[in-house]
Design a protein around this motif. Structure first.
Motif, PDB file in Angstrom:
ATOM      1  N   GLY A   6       0.821  -1.203   0.000  1.00 19.96           N
ATOM      2  CA  GLY A   6       0.000   0.000   0.000  1.00 19.96           C
ATOM      3  C   GLY A   6       0.854   1.251   0.000  1.00 19.96           C
ATOM      4  N   ILE A   7       0.201   2.381  -0.038  1.00 22.70           N
ATOM      5  CA  ILE A   7       0.904   3.664   0.017  1.00 22.70           C
ATOM      6  C   ILE A   7       0.992   4.090   1.470  1.00 22.70           C
ATOM      7  N   GLY A   8       2.214   4.301   1.926  1.00 30.50           N
ATOM      8  CA  GLY A   8       2.450   4.708   3.307  1.00 30.50           C
ATOM      9  C   GLY A   8       2.458   6.212   3.480  1.00 30.50           C
ATOM     10  N   GLY A   9       2.747   6.933   2.397  1.00 29.84           N
ATOM     11  CA  GLY A   9       2.777   8.383   2.520  1.00 29.84           C
ATOM     12  C   GLY A   9       3.030   9.083   1.211  1.00 29.84           C
ATOM     13  N   PHE A  39      -3.870   9.608   7.568  1.00 28.69           N
ATOM     14  CA  PHE A  39      -5.166   9.035   7.236  1.00 28.69           C
ATOM     15  C   PHE A  39      -5.180   7.601   7.747  1.00 28.69           C
ATOM     16  N   GLU A  40      -6.127   7.303   8.605  1.00 31.04           N
ATOM     17  CA  GLU A  40      -6.225   5.975   9.195  1.00 31.04           C
ATOM     18  C   GLU A  40      -7.167   5.120   8.358  1.00 31.04           C
ATOM     19  N   TRP A  41      -6.836   3.865   8.227  1.00 30.80           N
ATOM     20  CA  TRP A  41      -7.669   2.924   7.474  1.00 30.80           C
ATOM     21  C   TRP A  41      -7.567   1.545   8.105  1.00 30.80           C
ATOM     22  N   LEU A  42      -8.445   0.650   7.680  1.00 30.39           N
ATOM     23  CA  LEU A  42      -8.460  -0.723   8.188  1.00 30.39           C
ATOM     24  C   LEU A  42      -7.924  -1.670   7.128  1.00 30.39           C
ATOM     25  N   ASP A  43      -7.180  -2.661   7.565  1.00 35.22           N
ATOM     26  CA  ASP A  43      -6.622  -3.675   6.675  1.00 35.22           C
ATOM     27  C   ASP A  43      -7.766  -4.453   6.017  1.00 35.22           C
ATOM     28  N   LYS A  44      -7.673  -4.660   4.704  1.00 36.50           N
ATOM     29  CA  LYS A  44      -8.767  -5.345   3.994  1.00 36.50           C
ATOM     30  C   LYS A  44      -8.873  -6.818   4.377  1.00 36.50           C
ATOM     31  N   ASP A  46      -7.846  -8.069   7.436  1.00 33.82           N
ATOM     32  CA  ASP A  46      -8.073  -8.188   8.870  1.00 33.82           C
ATOM     33  C   ASP A  46      -8.537  -6.830   9.387  1.00 33.82           C
ATOM     34  N   SER A  47      -9.846  -6.641   9.449  1.00 33.65           N
ATOM     35  CA  SER A  47     -10.394  -5.328   9.795  1.00 33.65           C
ATOM     36  C   SER A  47     -10.132  -4.918  11.241  1.00 33.65           C
ATOM     37  N   THR A  48      -9.474  -5.757  12.025  1.00 36.83           N
ATOM     38  CA  THR A  48      -9.076  -5.353  13.372  1.00 36.83           C
ATOM     39  C   THR A  48      -7.725  -4.639  13.349  1.00 36.83           C
ATOM     40  N   LYS A  49      -7.013  -4.724  12.217  1.00 38.38           N
ATOM     41  CA  LYS A  49      -5.705  -4.070  12.083  1.00 38.38           C
ATOM     42  C   LYS A  49      -5.867  -2.720  11.402  1.00 38.38           C
ATOM     43  N   LYS A  50      -5.304  -1.683  12.033  1.00 38.70           N
ATOM     44  CA  LYS A  50      -5.349  -0.338  11.465  1.00 38.70           C
ATOM     45  C   LYS A  50      -4.028  -0.012  10.787  1.00 38.70           C
ATOM     46  N   GLY A  51      -4.113   0.850   9.814  1.00 35.14           N
ATOM     47  CA  GLY A  51      -2.922   1.344   9.144  1.00 35.14           C
ATOM     48  C   GLY A  51      -3.018   2.847   8.976  1.00 35.14           C
ATOM     49  N   LEU A  52      -1.907   3.459   8.609  1.00 31.37           N
ATOM     50  CA  LEU A  52      -1.860   4.902   8.393  1.00 31.37           C
ATOM     51  C   LEU A  52      -1.213   5.212   7.055  1.00 31.37           C
ATOM     52  N   THR A  53      -1.704   6.246   6.411  1.00 26.91           N
ATOM     53  CA  THR A  53      -1.045   6.830   5.256  1.00 26.91           C
ATOM     54  C   THR A  53      -0.749   8.277   5.639  1.00 26.91           C
TER      55      THR A  53
END
Length: 125
Positions: A6-9, A39-44, A46-53
């Motif tokens: 994914g895009i991290g930044g 920008f916070e998002w959820l892993d496709k 595992d929706s319990t895991k959050k990610g950031l861009t």
């Protein structure tokens, strides 16, 4: 081997990062700090895991994008950065620096064929 996940930044140079942050806050609702916004998002998978861009304007005088002469740099999220760097070395990809480790993950920089600096990030989850 999975490479980019994914895009991290998105990072770009500008004349006045503070004013740019304020413009995006006022007109587009970004929740900015001196470091831009996340920008916070959820892993496709595992929706319990959050990610950031991360979105971040840099001063136009920054040296952080060097050796690229471009006004932008993209950060890509990856898995297993150490193995990926070894693979990229075998493929003769230009590795700009050594892997750096911080509380929030591992980073390394590479160049694409046109000299664009790319930041690779293995997030600490």
């Amino acid at each position: 081997m999975k490479k980019v996940t994914g895009i991290g930044g998105v990072f770009f140079k500008c004349k006045d990062p503070k004013a740019v942050n304020e413009w995006y806050k006022t007109h587009l609702g970004f929740d900015t700090t001196p470091y831009g916004t996340s920008f916070e998002w959820l892993d496709k998978d595992d929706s319990t895991k959050k990610g950031l861009t991360q979105w971040n304007p840099f001063p136009e005088s920054t040296k952080y994008f060097e050796p690229s002469t471009k006004d932008f740099m993209i950060n890509y999220r990856v898995e297993n950065l150490v193995a990926l760097v070894e693979e990229l070395k075998k493929e003769n990809v230009t590795i700009v620096d050594e892997i750096a480790t911080y509380d929030y993950g591992k980073f390394v920089h590479i160049l694409d064929p046109e000299g664009n600096k790319i930041e690779l990030w293995e997030a600490t989850e």
